[in-house]
Design an enzyme around this catalytic site. Structure first.
Site, PDB file in Angstrom:
ATOM      1  N   GLY A  87       0.609  -0.904  -0.526  1.00  0.00           N
ATOM      2  CA  GLY A  87       0.224   0.201  -0.261  1.00  0.00           C
ATOM      3  C   GLY A  87       1.329   0.993  -0.400  1.00  0.00           C
ATOM      4  O   GLY A  87       1.081   1.879  -0.810  1.00  0.00           O
ATOM      5  N   SER A 183       4.251  -5.459  -4.027  1.00  0.00           N
ATOM      6  CA  SER A 183       4.199  -3.898  -4.128  1.00  0.00           C
ATOM      7  C   SER A 183       5.036  -3.174  -3.026  1.00  0.00           C
ATOM      8  O   SER A 183       6.199  -3.499  -3.261  1.00  0.00           O
ATOM      9  CB  SER A 183       2.361  -3.554  -4.249  1.00  0.00           C
ATOM     10  OG  SER A 183       2.273  -2.261  -4.518  1.00  0.00           O
ATOM     11  N   TYR A 184       4.602  -2.331  -2.081  1.00  0.00           N
ATOM     12  CA  TYR A 184       4.639  -1.498  -1.247  1.00  0.00           C
ATOM     13  C   TYR A 184       5.542  -3.114  -0.009  1.00  0.00           C
ATOM     14  O   TYR A 184       6.508  -2.292   0.894  1.00  0.00           O
ATOM     15  CB  TYR A 184       4.136  -0.711  -0.548  1.00  0.00           C
ATOM     16  CG  TYR A 184       4.371  -0.132   0.079  1.00  0.00           C
ATOM     17  CD1 TYR A 184       4.809   1.126  -0.589  1.00  0.00           C
ATOM     18  CD2 TYR A 184       4.740   0.437   1.476  1.00  0.00           C
ATOM     19  CE1 TYR A 184       6.245   2.269   0.694  1.00  0.00           C
ATOM     20  CE2 TYR A 184       5.798   1.157   2.480  1.00  0.00           C
ATOM     21  CZ  TYR A 184       6.159   2.357   1.908  1.00  0.00           C
ATOM     22  OH  TYR A 184       7.001   3.124   2.757  1.00  0.00           O
ATOM     23  N   ASP A 384       2.306  -5.181 -15.707  1.00  0.00           N
ATOM     24  CA  ASP A 384       1.898  -4.392 -14.823  1.00  0.00           C
ATOM     25  C   ASP A 384       2.793  -3.161 -15.300  1.00  0.00           C
ATOM     26  O   ASP A 384       3.872  -3.100 -15.433  1.00  0.00           O
ATOM     27  CB  ASP A 384       2.551  -4.731 -13.374  1.00  0.00           C
ATOM     28  CG  ASP A 384       2.995  -3.628 -12.733  1.00  0.00           C
ATOM     29  OD1 ASP A 384       1.821  -2.780 -12.601  1.00  0.00           O
ATOM     30  OD2 ASP A 384       3.260  -3.633 -11.428  1.00  0.00           O
ATOM     31  N   HIS A 436       0.467  -7.130 -12.323  1.00  0.00           N
ATOM     32  CA  HIS A 436       0.608  -6.689 -10.446  1.00  0.00           C
ATOM     33  C   HIS A 436       0.430  -6.924  -9.495  1.00  0.00           C
ATOM     34  O   HIS A 436       1.702  -7.214  -8.550  1.00  0.00           O
ATOM     35  CB  HIS A 436      -0.371  -4.990 -10.152  1.00  0.00           C
ATOM     36  CG  HIS A 436       0.807  -4.395  -8.693  1.00  0.00           C
ATOM     37  ND1 HIS A 436       1.837  -3.959  -9.322  1.00  0.00           N
ATOM     38  CD2 HIS A 436       0.642  -4.394  -7.773  1.00  0.00           C
ATOM     39  CE1 HIS A 436       2.267  -3.465  -8.184  1.00  0.00           C
ATOM     40  NE2 HIS A 436       1.202  -3.491  -7.307  1.00  0.00           N
TER      41      HIS A 436
END
Length: 469
Positions: A87, A183-184, A384, A436
């Site tokens: 996030g 991701s994060y 992605d 992603h």
């Protein structure tokens, strides 16, 4: 002599009783967290799963929510794997469990779970946590904690979580342990790995037997992430030659996190050229209703906030939103109604918009952990447009690691599953046709990936065809 013998026997019995009491207490806590059946579940499973809270800070009452799934077969012989979503501010229950690598996914009615045939608990005991506090069902008794999250405290709380979780599940102490995420979590995972390794070195406590980690489409290094981002947009045909040139002129990579009216303007043009596509998976149909934000706002967020992967298409996440807001579901998962969120969300805007610290690069952590001998894999879905394959490859190149196995295709069912290259201390794997969220778009290939990672083998090659001479 008899007195000393009596004293020895007495102390031995006391020690045994204390150990038995500790084990009995742990077993009791485990059983209280056991999930019997989920609302809407119309099938049986042959694995145990548990959910509840682990306190990570007594003073402020910070507690992280977890959901743990034992392996389908012979869990005592399988490693322990932690999955984290990023996030920052997104729930690992919402994404990792309910639509990616977990065993229970949610049907479109928002009321019915179904069994994921490619769940990662086929090869490991899988643990999901909602981190940090303010995400999912995780909470703090001090409301200010939700406004004070950041990379440093997230790593500290995650380490505290693991140490306390192992007290509740002592059978996993010393078990081979791996970290994973996307991701994060490209920040979360190596930062937590670093914390574990430093804790082990300073205390001698080897209860968390970390062997390695893997991260997918991971935020890694701002400079290379953005450099690869524009390259991918152009090479995938999403933007024009002129826009690509202007992005490179007006969106200076060294200063890209600073607002720039010229850069904003060219990003607006790029957004228009993108059209109505899903940037997280550019070749799959986009959701045409209830879109959380149009693409031009997404690109603005990439520029101004450096948040490269907050939310996925709401057409895939809305099922979880309905399900995990059901009171009966929260009861089944042992969510304390006194601390339950008034509205459960897949991602917390409060957490994401109040993030305190985020280094521009974690490559220095990679260098430290490569030297420590951990097994490190980076994987990338190649469709992605948010944290593309080009970004990950540029970040890896910046580490200047010697190549030990050259670039090649890997296979599944005699089809190319992606490409891979081995470095001294790191393995890169791309996953063909994945966006992603690799396990969402290519679940079977993601299962092949995790099997290879956990076994320490290379990605499969094309089987040799034996012909009659």
């Amino acid at each position: 002599m008899q007195t000393w013998l009596f004293l020895f026997l007495y102390l031995s019995i006391i020690l045994i009783l204390l150990q038995w009491g500790s084990c009995s207490s742990s077993y009791s806590e485990q059983e209280s967290d056991r999930v019997s059946i989920l609302p809407g579940q119309a099938f049986n499973v042959n694995f145990a799963h548990y959910s509840g809270y682990i306190t990570v800070n007594e003073e402020s009452g910070r507690a992280l929510f977890y959901w743990f799934f034992e392996a389908v077969e012979d869990p005592s012989s399988k490693p322990l794997l932690l999955w984290l979503n990023g996030g920052p501010g997104c729930s690992s229950i919402a994404y990792g469990e309910a639509e990616e690598v977990g065993p229970f996914h949610i049907k479109s009615d928002g009321k019915t779970p179904y069994l994921n045939p490619y769940s990662w608990n086929k090869v490991a005991n899988v643990l999901f946590i909602d981190s940090p506090v303010g995400v999912g069902y995780s909470y703090s008794n001090n409301s200010k904690d939700l406004l004070d999250n950041g990379d440093e405290r997230t790593a500290k709380d995650s380490l505290a979580f693991l140490l306390n979780w192992l007290k509740r599940y002592p059978q996993y102490k010393g078990r081979n342990f791996y970290l994973s995420g996307e991701s994060y979590a490209g920040h979360y995972v190596p930062q937590l790995a670093q914390s574990i390794m430093r804790y082990r070195k300073s205390t001698g406590d080897d209860s968390i037997k970390l062997k390695g980690y893997l991260v997918g489409n991971a935020l890694t290094d701002d400079f290379h992430d953005y450099l690869g981002l524009f390259q991918f947009w152009w090479s995938a045909g999403l933007i024009s030659d002129q826009t690509f040139k202007r992005l490179n002129i007006y969106c200076d990579f060294q200063l890209f996190i600073q607002p720039s009216s010229r850069c904003d303007k060219i990003l607006d043009i790029a957004s228009e050229e993108f059209g109505n596509i899903d940037p997280y998976s550019i070749y799959t149909p986009s959701c045409t209703s209830n879109v959380s934000f149009p693409s031009n706002k997404l690109l603005k967020r990439l520029h101004s906030a450096r948040r490269l992967g907050e939310k996925y298409d709401p057409c895939t996440e809305k099922h979880s939103t309905v399900y995990f807001n059901l009171v009966e579901v929260q009861k089944a998962l042992h969510v304390n109604p006194a601390v339950a969120p008034s509205k459960w969300e897949t991602c917390s805007d409060v957490v994401g918009s109040n993030w305190k610290d985020s280094p521009k690069s974690v490559l220095d952590i990679y260098r430290e952990l490569v030297s420590a001998g951990l097994r490190i894999w980076m994987f990338s879905g190649d469709t992605d447009a948010v944290i593309p394959t080009a970004s990950t490859r540029l970040s890896i190149d910046a580490l200047k690691l010697p190549t030990i196995s050259p670039w090649r295709a890997w296979y599944h069912d005699r089809q190319v599953g992606g490409w891979t290259q081995g470095y001294d201390g790191l393995t890169f794997v791309s996953v063909r046709g994945a966006g992603h969220e690799v396990p969402l778009h290519r679940p079977q290939l993601a299962l092949v990936l995790i099997k290879a990672f956990l076994s320490g083998t290379t990605m499969p090659t094309l089987p040799q065809v034996i012909t009659d001479s």
